[in-house]
Design a protein around this motif. Structure first.
Motif, PDB file in Angstrom:
ATOM      1  N   PRO A 192       0.816  -1.225   0.000  1.00 15.31           N
ATOM      2  CA  PRO A 192       0.000   0.000   0.000  1.00 15.31           C
ATOM      3  C   PRO A 192       0.850   1.276   0.000  1.00 15.31           C
ATOM      4  O   PRO A 192       0.452   2.277  -0.602  1.00 15.31           O
ATOM      5  CB  PRO A 192      -0.821  -0.143   1.284  1.00 15.31           C
ATOM      6  CG  PRO A 192      -0.971  -1.618   1.467  1.00 15.31           C
ATOM      7  CD  PRO A 192       0.348  -2.192   1.013  1.00 15.31           C
ATOM      8  N   GLU A 193       2.012   1.219   0.630  1.00 10.85           N
ATOM      9  CA  GLU A 193       2.867   2.412   0.674  1.00 10.85           C
ATOM     10  C   GLU A 193       3.525   2.714  -0.666  1.00 10.85           C
ATOM     11  O   GLU A 193       4.185   3.740  -0.819  1.00 10.85           O
ATOM     12  CB  GLU A 193       3.939   2.281   1.758  1.00 10.85           C
ATOM     13  CG  GLU A 193       4.729   0.998   1.721  1.00 10.85           C
ATOM     14  CD  GLU A 193       4.181  -0.054   2.676  1.00 10.85           C
ATOM     15  OE1 GLU A 193       2.944  -0.217   2.757  1.00 10.85           O
ATOM     16  OE2 GLU A 193       5.012  -0.730   3.333  1.00 10.85           O
ATOM     17  N   ASP A 194       3.355   1.844  -1.655  1.00 12.28           N
ATOM     18  CA  ASP A 194       3.830   2.141  -3.017  1.00 12.28           C
ATOM     19  C   ASP A 194       2.833   3.002  -3.785  1.00 12.28           C
ATOM     20  O   ASP A 194       3.124   3.439  -4.900  1.00 12.28           O
ATOM     21  CB  ASP A 194       4.078   0.846  -3.792  1.00 12.28           C
ATOM     22  CG  ASP A 194       5.215   0.023  -3.225  1.00 12.28           C
ATOM     23  OD1 ASP A 194       5.053  -1.215  -3.145  1.00 12.28           O
ATOM     24  OD2 ASP A 194       6.253   0.604  -2.859  1.00 12.28           O
ATOM     25  N   THR A 195       1.666   3.223  -3.201  1.00 15.96           N
ATOM     26  CA  THR A 195       0.659   4.046  -3.856  1.00 15.96           C
ATOM     27  C   THR A 195       1.178   5.456  -4.092  1.00 15.96           C
ATOM     28  O   THR A 195       1.643   6.128  -3.163  1.00 15.96           O
ATOM     29  CB  THR A 195      -0.618   4.102  -2.997  1.00 15.96           C
ATOM     30  OG1 THR A 195      -1.192   2.793  -2.927  1.00 15.96           O
ATOM     31  CG2 THR A 195      -1.638   5.072  -3.592  1.00 15.96           C
ATOM     32  N   ALA A 196       1.127   5.893  -5.344  1.00 11.11           N
ATOM     33  CA  ALA A 196       1.661   7.207  -5.714  1.00 11.11           C
ATOM     34  C   ALA A 196       1.406   7.439  -7.202  1.00 11.11           C
ATOM     35  O   ALA A 196       1.013   6.524  -7.927  1.00 11.11           O
ATOM     36  CB  ALA A 196       3.162   7.274  -5.442  1.00 11.11           C
ATOM     37  N   ILE A 197       1.687   8.655  -7.618  1.00 14.57           N
ATOM     38  CA  ILE A 197       1.794   8.934  -9.049  1.00 14.57           C
ATOM     39  C   ILE A 197       3.248   8.682  -9.415  1.00 14.57           C
ATOM     40  O   ILE A 197       4.161   9.210  -8.767  1.00 14.57           O
ATOM     41  CB  ILE A 197       1.392  10.376  -9.375  1.00 14.57           C
ATOM     42  CG1 ILE A 197      -0.062  10.624  -8.989  1.00 14.57           C
ATOM     43  CG2 ILE A 197       1.587  10.653 -10.872  1.00 14.57           C
ATOM     44  CD1 ILE A 197      -0.496  12.071  -9.134  1.00 14.57           C
ATOM     45  N   TYR A 198       3.451   7.892 -10.441  1.00 11.69           N
ATOM     46  CA  TYR A 198       4.793   7.531 -10.882  1.00 11.69           C
ATOM     47  C   TYR A 198       5.138   8.309 -12.153  1.00 11.69           C
ATOM     48  O   TYR A 198       4.348   8.345 -13.101  1.00 11.69           O
ATOM     49  CB  TYR A 198       4.901   6.031 -11.139  1.00 11.69           C
ATOM     50  CG  TYR A 198       4.998   5.236  -9.867  1.00 11.69           C
ATOM     51  CD1 TYR A 198       3.907   5.090  -9.024  1.00 11.69           C
ATOM     52  CD2 TYR A 198       6.199   4.634  -9.490  1.00 11.69           C
ATOM     53  CE1 TYR A 198       3.999   4.379  -7.839  1.00 11.69           C
ATOM     54  CE2 TYR A 198       6.297   3.907  -8.309  1.00 11.69           C
ATOM     55  CZ  TYR A 198       5.193   3.789  -7.492  1.00 11.69           C
ATOM     56  OH  TYR A 198       5.291   3.084  -6.325  1.00 11.69           O
ATOM     57  N   TYR A 199       6.309   8.916 -12.129  1.00 11.62           N
ATOM     58  CA  TYR A 199       6.790   9.725 -13.242  1.00 11.62           C
ATOM     59  C   TYR A 199       8.080   9.142 -13.801  1.00 11.62           C
ATOM     60  O   TYR A 199       8.950   8.723 -13.033  1.00 11.62           O
ATOM     61  CB  TYR A 199       7.084  11.153 -12.785  1.00 11.62           C
ATOM     62  CG  TYR A 199       5.915  11.904 -12.213  1.00 11.62           C
ATOM     63  CD1 TYR A 199       5.634  11.846 -10.852  1.00 11.62           C
ATOM     64  CD2 TYR A 199       5.108  12.696 -13.018  1.00 11.62           C
ATOM     65  CE1 TYR A 199       4.561  12.544 -10.309  1.00 11.62           C
ATOM     66  CE2 TYR A 199       4.033  13.408 -12.490  1.00 11.62           C
ATOM     67  CZ  TYR A 199       3.776  13.323 -11.139  1.00 11.62           C
ATOM     68  OH  TYR A 199       2.720  14.026 -10.618  1.00 11.62           O
ATOM     69  N   CYS A 200       8.212   9.150 -15.103  1.00 10.34           N
ATOM     70  CA  CYS A 200       9.528   8.869 -15.676  1.00 10.34           C
ATOM     71  C   CYS A 200      10.157  10.200 -16.085  1.00 10.34           C
ATOM     72  O   CYS A 200       9.465  11.188 -16.331  1.00 10.34           O
ATOM     73  CB  CYS A 200       9.455   7.908 -16.850  1.00 10.34           C
ATOM     74  SG  CYS A 200       8.740   8.565 -18.356  1.00 10.34           S
ATOM     75  N   ALA A 201      11.469  10.195 -16.134  1.00  4.34           N
ATOM     76  CA  ALA A 201      12.202  11.413 -16.415  1.00  4.34           C
ATOM     77  C   ALA A 201      13.517  11.075 -17.107  1.00  4.34           C
ATOM     78  O   ALA A 201      14.035   9.958 -16.950  1.00  4.34           O
ATOM     79  CB  ALA A 201      12.466  12.186 -15.127  1.00  4.34           C
ATOM     80  N   ALA A 202      14.058  12.032 -17.834  1.00  9.24           N
ATOM     81  CA  ALA A 202      15.302  11.839 -18.577  1.00  9.24           C
ATOM     82  C   ALA A 202      16.332  12.874 -18.148  1.00  9.24           C
ATOM     83  O   ALA A 202      16.002  14.051 -17.978  1.00  9.24           O
ATOM     84  CB  ALA A 202      15.045  11.950 -20.070  1.00  9.24           C
ATOM     85  N   ALA A 203      17.553  12.405 -17.988  1.00  8.36           N
ATOM     86  CA  ALA A 203      18.654  13.278 -17.599  1.00  8.36           C
ATOM     87  C   ALA A 203      19.862  13.020 -18.496  1.00  8.36           C
ATOM     88  O   ALA A 203      19.999  11.937 -19.053  1.00  8.36           O
ATOM     89  CB  ALA A 203      19.039  13.037 -16.141  1.00  8.36           C
ATOM     90  N   GLN A 204      20.733  14.013 -18.574  1.00  7.81           N
ATOM     91  CA  GLN A 204      21.930  13.876 -19.403  1.00  7.81           C
ATOM     92  C   GLN A 204      23.123  13.367 -18.620  1.00  7.81           C
ATOM     93  O   GLN A 204      24.169  13.092 -19.213  1.00  7.81           O
ATOM     94  CB  GLN A 204      22.235  15.216 -20.067  1.00  7.81           C
ATOM     95  CG  GLN A 204      21.178  15.623 -21.082  1.00  7.81           C
ATOM     96  CD  GLN A 204      21.475  16.962 -21.730  1.00  7.81           C
ATOM     97  OE1 GLN A 204      21.754  17.933 -21.048  1.00  7.81           O
ATOM     98  NE2 GLN A 204      21.416  17.001 -23.045  1.00  7.81           N
ATOM     99  N   ALA A 205      22.959  13.223 -17.305  1.00  9.42           N
ATOM    100  CA  ALA A 205      24.044  12.703 -16.483  1.00  9.42           C
ATOM    101  C   ALA A 205      23.450  11.856 -15.379  1.00  9.42           C
ATOM    102  O   ALA A 205      22.307  12.049 -14.962  1.00  9.42           O
ATOM    103  CB  ALA A 205      24.868  13.842 -15.897  1.00  9.42           C
TER     104      ALA A 205
END
Length: 122
Positions: A88-101
């Motif tokens: 239950p504590e994994d409940t969240a909005i999940y975002y992916c993101a991109a970085a250059q480093a």
């Protein structure tokens, strides 16, 4: 410029599994470090996992080690987050993101998806 679109979120019972996908536009996807972050209600956004360009390195926050696996398919311009033994504590909005480093800090990530909701019921 990279555009990211997450999918695969949903409602799952505790102990279940989900696989999140993040599709990226752009021809330079393979050169980016890709990360997954999450934000639960009333909490700050937190780092979950990252994978280096070409998938050589991965890193996980302690709370998901052994349960989540990040991977990428550069031919499909897609990064995945396989989530198992969900709590239950994994409940969240999940975002992916991109970085250059390589980084675990959200301030280092230049491009973000819109997020996908994951809800784990007890």
């Amino acid at each position: 410029q990279v555009q990211l679109t997450e999918s695969g979120g949903g409602l799952v019972q505790a102990g279940g599994s989900l696989r999140l996908s993040c599709a990226a536009s752009g021809r330079t996807f393979s050169s980016y470090v890709m990360g997954w972050f999450r934000q639960a209600p009333g909490k700050e956004r937190e780092f979950v996992a990252a994978i280096s360009s070409r998938g050589v390195l991965t890193y996980y926050v302690d709370s998901v080690k052994g349960r989540f696996t990040i991977s990428r398919d550069d031919a499909k311009n897609t990064v995945y987050l396989q989530m198992s033994s969900l709590k239950p504590e994994d409940t969240a909005i999940y975002y992916c993101a991109a970085a250059q480093a390589w980084s675990r800090s959200d301030s280092s990530y230049n491009y973000w998806g819109q997020g996908t909701q994951v809800t784990v019921s007890s």
